[in-house]
Design an enzyme around this catalytic site. Structure first.
Site, PDB file in Angstrom:
ATOM      1  N   ASP A  11      31.841  34.589  -7.080  1.00  8.58           N
ATOM      2  CA  ASP A  11      31.940  33.454  -7.974  1.00  8.58           C
ATOM      3  C   ASP A  11      32.338  32.202  -7.174  1.00  8.58           C
ATOM      4  O   ASP A  11      31.724  31.937  -6.140  1.00  8.58           O
ATOM      5  CB  ASP A  11      32.930  33.783  -9.101  1.00  8.58           C
TER       6      ASP A  11
ATOM      7  N   HIS B  37      28.985  40.633 -13.496  1.00  4.42           N
ATOM      8  CA  HIS B  37      29.418  39.489 -12.689  1.00  4.42           C
ATOM      9  C   HIS B  37      30.717  39.783 -11.949  1.00  4.42           C
ATOM     10  O   HIS B  37      30.855  39.456 -10.774  1.00  4.42           O
ATOM     11  CB  HIS B  37      29.582  38.275 -13.599  1.00  4.42           C
TER      12      HIS B  37
ATOM     13  N   ASP C  49      24.414  41.156 -13.881  1.00  3.48           N
ATOM     14  CA  ASP C  49      25.039  39.842 -14.008  1.00  3.48           C
ATOM     15  C   ASP C  49      24.038  38.885 -14.663  1.00  3.48           C
ATOM     16  O   ASP C  49      22.984  38.622 -14.096  1.00  3.48           O
ATOM     17  CB  ASP C  49      25.438  39.332 -12.621  1.00  3.48           C
TER      18      ASP C  49
END
Length: 293
Positions: free
Chosen positions: A115, A271, A242
């Site tokens: 991320d 994710h 994801d």
């Protein structure tokens, strides 16, 4: 500047999280980090809206063969939280992680990023390659000038609408492909008990450069371009479910980093791949470390 410090009591008896806290002062702000094991360092960088708790399943296996350092960005986890959304910037997040690396004198690093850890950590790699030997890239991307996709835009809208009522644990539970127990949801919420503790969460979506003129577009595109010359070992390892960073993103990243192995996918993981498949991811990184020496 107004700063919120989450009470220590919020972090008592978290599930599968026995790690001792460590702190580094940076210009009057206290940054928290985990520091487990010994040997060549592995720096694990979280994203939005998580904190070092995200890496709890990976740390034990990694710490048997290496030193694991997992910080909380300012505004997250046990680190101090400026209450002004405008205080947060890509440069400030990056600068604080660089300061941590310099203060701990981390060298021979393996960077593990996911991320927002991607842009922050990969900037460290390309600007200070003398400290970084290997990359592990998970469910992230580096670039700018347009939105990642419609799913991400809906997420940004949710964060904007929720404001100080945003609940990190609820979002992570929604994203967890393999389910999330109530005590784990509570642990993700632990750092953010009051609205003023959530400025860092609210700021991150606004730092994503969704248009060419956004101030972060050029810096992120520069990182992507620099990675086209990265010939040191890199492992691109994505959860296969994801909705934001689909498998094709993993394949594209592996293609434009010369040192990267072919992209690998973790089945039935989303994710937050560290949450869905932390032990599996940790084992693969240990294997990668042995191969990359």
């Amino acid at each position: 500047m107004s700063v919120y410090r989450t009470p220590d009591a919020r972090f008592e008896n978290l599930p599968a999280f026995p790690f001792a806290p460590h702190y580094l002062d940076q210009e009057g702000l206290r940054m928290h980090y985990l520091d487990e094991g010994s040997g060549d360092p592995v720096l694990c960088l979280h994203g939005e809206p998580t904190w070092s708790f995200l890496y709890r399943k990976m740390i034990p296996g990694l710490a048997r063969v290496t030193r694991v350092v997992a910080p909380d960005y300012f505004g997250f986890g046990r680190s101090d939280k400026p209450t002004d959304v405008g205080w947060f910037s890509f440069d400030r997040h990056y600068g604080s992680i660089l300061r941590l690396v310099e203060e701990l004198d981390l060298r021979g690093l393996t960077l593990v990023v996911q991320d927002w850890g991607g842009p922050i950590g990969l900037r460290l790699a390309v600007e200070h390659p003398e400290r970084v030997d290997r990359l592990v890239i998970m469910n992230t991307d580096v670039g700018g000038g347009r939105p990642p996709n419609e799913t991400w835009l809906r997420f940004r809208d949710v964060v904007r609408a929720a404001g100080g009522d945003f609940q990190a644990g609820r979002l992570i539970r929604t994203s967890a492909v393999r389910g999330l127990a109530d005590d784990v949801v509570a642990a993700y919420d632990a750092p953010f008990p009051v609205p003023e503790s959530k400025a860092g969460i609210l700021a991150f979506p606004e730092l994503v450069p969704t248009e060419p003129e956004h101030p972060n577009t050029a810096p992120l595109m520069a990182i992507r371009e620099a990675l086209r010359s990265w010939e040191k070992p890199a492992l691109v390892l994505f959860g296969d479910s994801d909705p934001i960073f689909a498998p094709r993103v993993a394949e594209r990243i592996a293609e434009w980093i010369p040192g990267a192995l072919p992209a690998e996918l973790i089945a039935n993981a989303g994710h937050f791949v560290q949450e869905d498949a932390g032990e599996e991811v940790g084992s693969r990184i240990v294997e990668f470390l042995g191969q990359a020496k």
